[in-house]
Design a protein around this motif. Structure first.
Motif, PDB file in Angstrom:
ATOM      1  N   GLY A  74       0.815  -1.202   0.000  1.00 37.67           N
ATOM      2  CA  GLY A  74       0.000   0.000   0.000  1.00 37.67           C
ATOM      3  C   GLY A  74       0.848   1.251   0.000  1.00 37.67           C
ATOM      4  O   GLY A  74       2.045   1.215  -0.300  1.00 37.67           O
ATOM      5  N   LEU A  75       0.222   2.357   0.347  1.00 38.99           N
ATOM      6  CA  LEU A  75       0.883   3.651   0.257  1.00 38.99           C
ATOM      7  C   LEU A  75       2.104   3.790   1.153  1.00 38.99           C
ATOM      8  O   LEU A  75       3.062   4.469   0.796  1.00 38.99           O
ATOM      9  CB  LEU A  75      -0.108   4.771   0.574  1.00 38.99           C
ATOM     10  N   SER A  76       2.100   3.173   2.324  1.00 35.45           N
ATOM     11  CA  SER A  76       3.261   3.305   3.203  1.00 35.45           C
ATOM     12  C   SER A  76       4.509   2.688   2.583  1.00 35.45           C
ATOM     13  O   SER A  76       5.617   3.062   2.920  1.00 35.45           O
ATOM     14  CB  SER A  76       2.984   2.684   4.577  1.00 35.45           C
ATOM     15  N   ARG A  77       4.325   1.797   1.630  1.00 28.60           N
ATOM     16  CA  ARG A  77       5.475   1.178   0.951  1.00 28.60           C
ATOM     17  C   ARG A  77       5.922   1.961  -0.279  1.00 28.60           C
ATOM     18  O   ARG A  77       7.086   1.934  -0.625  1.00 28.60           O
ATOM     19  CB  ARG A  77       5.147  -0.244   0.539  1.00 28.60           C
ATOM     20  N   VAL A  78       4.995   2.613  -0.969  1.00 30.76           N
ATOM     21  CA  VAL A  78       5.359   3.321  -2.203  1.00 30.76           C
ATOM     22  C   VAL A  78       5.421   4.834  -2.041  1.00 30.76           C
ATOM     23  O   VAL A  78       5.881   5.523  -2.939  1.00 30.76           O
ATOM     24  CB  VAL A  78       4.424   2.960  -3.384  1.00 30.76           C
ATOM     25  N   ARG A  79       4.935   5.364  -0.923  1.00 31.13           N
ATOM     26  CA  ARG A  79       5.015   6.790  -0.601  1.00 31.13           C
ATOM     27  C   ARG A  79       4.249   7.678  -1.569  1.00 31.13           C
ATOM     28  O   ARG A  79       4.616   8.814  -1.793  1.00 31.13           O
ATOM     29  CB  ARG A  79       6.474   7.257  -0.488  1.00 31.13           C
ATOM     30  N   ARG A  80       3.185   7.172  -2.152  1.00 32.76           N
ATOM     31  CA  ARG A  80       2.285   8.017  -2.928  1.00 32.76           C
ATOM     32  C   ARG A  80       1.220   8.542  -1.965  1.00 32.76           C
ATOM     33  O   ARG A  80       1.090   8.055  -0.844  1.00 32.76           O
ATOM     34  CB  ARG A  80       1.644   7.233  -4.080  1.00 32.76           C
ATOM     35  N   ASN A  81       0.424   9.519  -2.398  1.00 26.40           N
ATOM     36  CA  ASN A  81      -0.579  10.109  -1.510  1.00 26.40           C
ATOM     37  C   ASN A  81      -1.956   9.493  -1.612  1.00 26.40           C
ATOM     38  O   ASN A  81      -2.662   9.392  -0.606  1.00 26.40           O
ATOM     39  CB  ASN A  81      -0.734  11.613  -1.797  1.00 26.40           C
ATOM     40  N   ILE A  82      -2.381   9.140  -2.830  1.00 30.04           N
ATOM     41  CA  ILE A  82      -3.745   8.659  -3.051  1.00 30.04           C
ATOM     42  C   ILE A  82      -3.667   7.337  -3.804  1.00 30.04           C
ATOM     43  O   ILE A  82      -3.097   7.269  -4.891  1.00 30.04           O
ATOM     44  CB  ILE A  82      -4.567   9.680  -3.871  1.00 30.04           C
ATOM     45  N   LEU A  83      -4.212   6.283  -3.213  1.00 31.63           N
ATOM     46  CA  LEU A  83      -4.262   4.965  -3.860  1.00 31.63           C
ATOM     47  C   LEU A  83      -5.703   4.707  -4.278  1.00 31.63           C
ATOM     48  O   LEU A  83      -6.616   4.765  -3.451  1.00 31.63           O
ATOM     49  CB  LEU A  83      -3.779   3.868  -2.914  1.00 31.63           C
TER      50      LEU A  83
END
Length: 165
Positions: A74-83
């Motif tokens: 999820g986002l905590s792994r890829v550091r994007r803001n909106i999934l």
């Protein structure tokens, strides 16, 4: 295709991917995954590390399709803001993405791809850096103030009028 949704939202005050990937990421701060985010036109996400940051003002918000990630990432792994789910975000460069999770539309100008980096092999898994090429999401600038929430989202893709004469 499934009904469009916002799966996760991340507003983190810190950078976690600094130094060498082999050293591992810095610890995640408590509360970086949130149920809602507040966006400000031209500035980004309130409370995020790139908010009103001059070097990132033209690409302060990142959006990624959940379909691009392996199960459990999820986002905590890829550091994007909106999934998201059900939105082909990687195909939207050069357009304006309108997202409305119930508080009115938030317009995001999709500026360019968000290219993955070598950190992906550490945080997502071996081979992720190459696997996410052309599927790493997009970098956007918010055109309107607004709020986005996790859950169902109304989506509209609009032409970007900035190059029109």
């Amino acid at each position: 295709m499934s009904s469009p949704r916002i799966l996760e939202l991340l507003a983190s005050p810190v950078h976690r991917f600094e130094g060498r990937p082999s050293d591992g990421p810095a610890p995640a701060p408590a509360g970086e995954l949130v149920e809602e985010i507040r966006l400000r036109a031209g500035l980004g996400i309130v409370g995020d590390r790139y908010f009103n940051h001059p070097a990132h003002r033209d690409a302060s918000v990142t959006v990624m399709a959940g379909e691009s990630l392996p199960a459990g990432a999820g986002l905590s792994r890829v550091r994007r803001n909106i999934l998201t789910a059900g939105i082909p975000v990687d195909d939207l460069v050069g357009s304006v993405l309108s997202l409305d999770s119930g508080d009115g539309p938030v317009l995001l100008r999709v500026r360019r791809p968000a290219h993955p980096c070598a950190w992906m092999d550490v945080t997502v898994g071996p081979g992720a850096w190459k696997a996410l090429r052309r599927r790493g999401g997009v970098r956007c600038v918010p055109l309107t103030d607004g709020v986005l929430r996790v859950g169902p989202v109304a989506v509209e893709v609009l032409p970007d009028q900035t190059s029109a004469g």
